[in-house]
Design a protein around this motif. Structure first.
Motif, PDB file in Angstrom:
ATOM      1  N   TYR A   1      -8.194  30.104  17.188  1.00 32.24           N
ATOM      2  CA  TYR A   1      -9.075  30.404  16.057  1.00 32.24           C
ATOM      3  C   TYR A   1     -10.465  30.725  16.584  1.00 32.24           C
ATOM      4  O   TYR A   1     -11.011  30.029  17.432  1.00 32.24           O
ATOM      5  CB  TYR A   1      -9.146  29.204  15.110  1.00 32.24           C
ATOM      6  N   LYS A   2     -11.061  31.805  16.071  1.00 29.13           N
ATOM      7  CA  LYS A   2     -12.374  32.258  16.528  1.00 29.13           C
ATOM      8  C   LYS A   2     -13.516  31.812  15.627  1.00 29.13           C
ATOM      9  O   LYS A   2     -14.671  31.875  16.013  1.00 29.13           O
ATOM     10  CB  LYS A   2     -12.370  33.776  16.649  1.00 29.13           C
ATOM     11  N   SER A   3     -13.195  31.394  14.424  1.00 27.42           N
ATOM     12  CA  SER A   3     -14.251  30.985  13.497  1.00 27.42           C
ATOM     13  C   SER A   3     -13.678  30.020  12.470  1.00 27.42           C
ATOM     14  O   SER A   3     -12.481  29.758  12.448  1.00 27.42           O
ATOM     15  CB  SER A   3     -14.838  32.209  12.785  1.00 27.42           C
TER      16      SER A   3
ATOM     17  N   LYS B   1     -12.201  26.526  14.415  1.00 23.19           N
ATOM     18  CA  LYS B   1     -12.716  27.266  15.562  1.00 23.19           C
ATOM     19  C   LYS B   1     -12.427  26.515  16.864  1.00 23.19           C
ATOM     20  O   LYS B   1     -12.689  25.323  16.986  1.00 23.19           O
ATOM     21  CB  LYS B   1     -14.220  27.493  15.420  1.00 23.19           C
TER      22      LYS B   1
END
Length: 95
Positions: A28-30, A34
Motif C-alpha cells: 500500500y502506497k497511501s 500505507k
C-alpha cells in the motif's frame, strides 16, 4: 402443484477468458495501510463459455449486442443461461 422454474445464472467469470496471473505482493502506497503488504494469490488461466475477454463482453452489452445482465447487488451481476445460450445459437456458436 406447479414446479418451480430452475433458471440457471452465469457470472462474468463463467463467460469470459482470463489469462494466468502469477502470485504477487502488493504494498500500500497511501492511506491507513500505507507501508503494509498484502499477498495476492496466483490464478490459473481459464476459458469461459463465450471465449472472449470480460472487456469485450461489457462492450457488447453496452452496444446492445449481448444479452443484458441482471444486477443482483452492487457487486453481483449475472446473466440467464437461457439468454446466453439463445445468443450463442443466433451467432452459430456451440452452447
Amino acid at each position: 402443484m406447479s414446479s418451480l422454474n430452475q433458471e440457471q445464472f452465469l457470472r462474468i467469470k463463467d463467460l469470459a477468458n482470463y489469462p494466468e496471473k502469477q502470485a504477487t505482493i502488493h504494498t500500500y502506497k497511501s492511506g491507513i495501510n500505507k507501508g503494509k503488504t498484502k499477498n495476492i494469490n496466483a490464478r490459473p488461466a481459464s476459458k469461459g463459455l463465450i471465449g472472449v475477454s470480460d472487456k469485450t463482453i461489457w462492450q457488447w452489452v453496452k452496444r446492445g449486442e449481448f444479452p443484458a445482465p441482471i444486477k443482483l447487488s452492487d457487486s453481483i451481476t449475472v446473466w440467464r443461461l437461457s439468454d446466453v445460450k439463445a445468443w450463442m445459437q443466433s451467432k452459430g456458436l456451440e452452447a
